[in-house]
Design a protein around this motif. Structure first.
Motif, PDB file in Angstrom:
ATOM      1  N   GLU A 256       0.833  -1.202   0.000  1.00 43.57           N
ATOM      2  CA  GLU A 256       0.000   0.000   0.000  1.00 43.57           C
ATOM      3  C   GLU A 256       0.869   1.254   0.000  1.00 43.57           C
ATOM      4  OE1 GLU A 256      -3.454   1.883   2.915  1.00 43.57           O
ATOM      5  OE2 GLU A 256      -2.878  -0.226   3.090  1.00 43.57           O
ATOM      6  N   THR A 257       0.554   2.173  -0.926  1.00 43.20           N
ATOM      7  CA  THR A 257       1.403   3.352  -1.125  1.00 43.20           C
ATOM      8  C   THR A 257       1.598   4.150   0.151  1.00 43.20           C
ATOM      9  OG1 THR A 257       0.664   3.492  -3.424  1.00 43.20           O
ATOM     10  CG2 THR A 257       1.700   5.448  -2.481  1.00 43.20           C
ATOM     11  N   GLY A 258       0.537   4.308   0.933  1.00 45.85           N
ATOM     12  CA  GLY A 258       0.651   5.089   2.158  1.00 45.85           C
ATOM     13  C   GLY A 258       1.592   4.496   3.170  1.00 45.85           C
ATOM     14  N   LEU A 259       1.842   3.176   3.089  1.00 47.21           N
ATOM     15  CA  LEU A 259       2.746   2.518   4.018  1.00 47.21           C
ATOM     16  C   LEU A 259       4.206   2.640   3.593  1.00 47.21           C
ATOM     17  CD1 LEU A 259       0.891  -0.868   4.653  1.00 47.21           C
ATOM     18  CD2 LEU A 259       1.103   1.024   6.245  1.00 47.21           C
ATOM     19  N   VAL A 260       4.425   2.819   2.299  1.00 49.03           N
ATOM     20  CA  VAL A 260       5.789   2.746   1.783  1.00 49.03           C
ATOM     21  C   VAL A 260       6.657   3.878   2.312  1.00 49.03           C
ATOM     22  CG1 VAL A 260       7.197   2.900  -0.309  1.00 49.03           C
ATOM     23  CG2 VAL A 260       5.186   1.433  -0.270  1.00 49.03           C
ATOM     24  N   ARG A 261       6.165   5.118   2.270  1.00 47.97           N
ATOM     25  CA  ARG A 261       7.005   6.258   2.667  1.00 47.97           C
ATOM     26  C   ARG A 261       7.509   6.146   4.108  1.00 47.97           C
ATOM     27  NH1 ARG A 261       8.211  11.708   1.498  1.00 47.97           N
ATOM     28  NH2 ARG A 261       9.980  12.153   2.840  1.00 47.97           N
ATOM     29  N   PRO A 262       6.633   5.914   5.110  1.00 52.85           N
ATOM     30  CA  PRO A 262       7.169   5.798   6.476  1.00 52.85           C
ATOM     31  C   PRO A 262       8.106   4.614   6.647  1.00 52.85           C
ATOM     32  CG  PRO A 262       4.815   5.296   6.431  1.00 52.85           C
ATOM     33  CD  PRO A 262       5.154   5.894   5.108  1.00 52.85           C
ATOM     34  N   LEU A 263       7.843   3.512   5.943  1.00 47.63           N
ATOM     35  CA  LEU A 263       8.738   2.362   6.049  1.00 47.63           C
ATOM     36  C   LEU A 263      10.090   2.653   5.426  1.00 47.63           C
ATOM     37  CD1 LEU A 263       6.301  -0.581   5.241  1.00 47.63           C
ATOM     38  CD2 LEU A 263       7.394  -0.104   7.430  1.00 47.63           C
ATOM     39  N   VAL A 264      10.087   3.274   4.237  1.00 48.79           N
ATOM     40  CA  VAL A 264      11.348   3.596   3.571  1.00 48.79           C
ATOM     41  C   VAL A 264      12.150   4.596   4.394  1.00 48.79           C
ATOM     42  CG1 VAL A 264      12.347   4.768   1.560  1.00 48.79           C
ATOM     43  CG2 VAL A 264      10.611   3.003   1.241  1.00 48.79           C
ATOM     44  N   ASP A 265      11.476   5.579   4.989  1.00 44.47           N
ATOM     45  CA  ASP A 265      12.177   6.537   5.843  1.00 44.47           C
ATOM     46  C   ASP A 265      12.907   5.838   6.979  1.00 44.47           C
ATOM     47  OD1 ASP A 265      11.342   8.623   4.313  1.00 44.47           O
ATOM     48  OD2 ASP A 265       9.808   9.349   5.693  1.00 44.47           O
ATOM     49  N   GLY A 266      12.313   4.748   7.485  1.00 41.41           N
ATOM     50  CA  GLY A 266      12.914   4.039   8.606  1.00 41.41           C
ATOM     51  C   GLY A 266      14.061   3.127   8.224  1.00 41.41           C
ATOM     52  N   LEU A 267      14.261   2.895   6.919  1.00 44.56           N
ATOM     53  CA  LEU A 267      15.314   1.978   6.501  1.00 44.56           C
ATOM     54  C   LEU A 267      16.716   2.538   6.699  1.00 44.56           C
ATOM     55  CD1 LEU A 267      13.783   0.505   3.213  1.00 44.56           C
ATOM     56  CD2 LEU A 267      13.859  -0.530   5.479  1.00 44.56           C
ATOM     57  N   SER A 268      16.825   3.845   6.919  1.00 47.42           N
ATOM     58  CA  SER A 268      18.148   4.436   7.125  1.00 47.42           C
ATOM     59  C   SER A 268      18.629   4.267   8.556  1.00 47.42           C
ATOM     60  CB  SER A 268      18.118   5.924   6.763  1.00 47.42           C
ATOM     61  OG  SER A 268      17.196   6.614   7.588  1.00 47.42           O
ATOM     62  N   ALA A 269      17.749   3.804   9.461  1.00 45.49           N
ATOM     63  CA  ALA A 269      18.113   3.618  10.865  1.00 45.49           C
ATOM     64  C   ALA A 269      18.614   2.195  11.087  1.00 45.49           C
ATOM     65  CB  ALA A 269      16.913   3.900  11.767  1.00 45.49           C
ATOM     66  N   GLU A 270      19.763   2.064  11.738  1.00 49.26           N
ATOM     67  CA  GLU A 270      20.323   0.753  12.035  1.00 49.26           C
ATOM     68  C   GLU A 270      19.500   0.083  13.128  1.00 49.26           C
ATOM     69  OE1 GLU A 270      24.827  -0.249  11.772  1.00 49.26           O
ATOM     70  OE2 GLU A 270      24.386   0.225  13.861  1.00 49.26           O
ATOM     71  N   MET A 271      19.010  -1.107  12.839  1.00 44.30           N
ATOM     72  CA  MET A 271      18.162  -1.826  13.788  1.00 44.30           C
ATOM     73  C   MET A 271      18.887  -3.071  14.272  1.00 44.30           C
ATOM     74  SD  MET A 271      14.337  -1.508  12.215  1.00 44.30           S
ATOM     75  CE  MET A 271      13.587   0.108  11.971  1.00 44.30           C
TER      76      MET A 271
END
Length: 303
Positions: A256-271
């Motif tokens: 779902e498009t609305g989910l992609v942006r917040p998820l992609v933003d979080g990919l730069s954080a080391e988990m």
């Protein structure tokens, strides 16, 4: 000992996978759902119609329970921009206040795993941390379970990873492709969540990760190998912004498009897990390859 628990978010992926684990452990499970007529739940599960945002049904749902699972987050659904963060805080405030009135001493909440403080986190990860803070103000016994990417057929982050690795022979990727993470199998997540219902003196936070620490580049290559695909050629493009990156991901995945942006933003954080959970909780987590095999064996998500 078995106990009576309230499960919210049962129609979501993690909640739906957690329900049979709780039932198998012998717990008496009550589920809070907005539309009971659409919820296909086992006959031995008590269903209460309600909404964590409006407060409808919360008093009835929380009455007499020993522990409550709060597995609710809106992210990009139902609105744009940062609206999801405000909705999530209001929902957590409503639920937390109702839990306190009902005398519920343990609420178990699933958030995101991230090293360091929240200042440099994505809006998505900040929102998950803020939700935990709101809940804890009402219920001091909150257990904040912080997980890295969940490896499972209905996990949005995993769906992004798997579709990119399956569909694209060549990828132009932003810098987050080199970010390290510690992806965790859905089976390890649900087993830990279930144990926490009766865990004696649980910590305020439990960090969950799998056996392997990998960059997203390594994950896509290893996913392709497990799935019998040719590993994609990855070309990092440092100037690719998060906004452009999210458009690119939306183009090649069904998430779902609305989910992609917040998820992609979080990919730069080391988990990565910095503080291992107490002995007995996720002692021997599954490795990435085995977690992917298990995920591919799951039925395709219908929700």
């Amino acid at each position: 000992m078995p106990t009576r628990v309230l499960l919210t978010g049962v129609t979501g992926y993690v909640g739906g996978m957690l329900l049979p684990v709780l039932l198998e452990a012998g717990h008496e499970v009550r589920c809070l759902v907005r539309r009971p007529e659409r919820a296909d739940l086992p006959a031995d599960v008590e269903v209460v119609k309600g909404d964590v945002l409006t407060g409808e049904g919360l008093a009835e749902a929380l009455e007499g329970v020993d522990a409550a699972y709060y597995l609710v987050h809106s992210m990009g659904r139902g609105g744009g921009g940062g609206d999801f963060a405000d909705r999530d805080k209001r929902a957590a405030d409503t639920f937390g206040a109702a839990a306190a009135r009902a005398g519920v001493e343990r609420v178990i909440y699933l958030g995101g795993l991230e090293a360091g403080g929240a200042d440099g986190a994505s809006e998505h990860l900040r929102s998950r941390a803020e939700t935990a803070e709101v809940l804890r103000r009402h219920v001091p016994g909150l257990v904040h379970v912080r997980a890295a990417m969940v490896i499972g057929r209905g996990s949005a982050s995993f769906e992004i990873l798997s579709h990119l690795a399956r569909r694209l022979p060549v990828m132009l990727t932003p810098r987050w492709v080199e970010t390290r993470s510690q992806p965790v199998a859905i089976a390890d997540v649900t087993a830990t969540l279930a144990r926490l219902a009766t865990w004696e003196d649980p910590p305020a936070e439990v960090e969950l990760g799998g056996a392997d620490i990998l960059s997203y580049r390594e994950m896509m290559g290893r996913f392709a190998a497990v799935a019998g695909r040719r590993p994609p050629s990855i070309v990092p493009v440092p100037v690719l912004t998060p906004r452009l990156s999210s458009y690119w991901v939306s183009l090649f995945t069904p998430v779902e498009t609305g989910l992609v942006r917040p998820l992609v933003d979080g990919l730069s954080a080391e988990m990565i897990v910095r503080t291992p959970p107490p002995p007995g909780l996720n002692d021997t987590p599954m490795g990435f390859d085995d977690a992917v095999r298990a995920a591919l064996a799951e039925p395709a998500a219908t929700a």
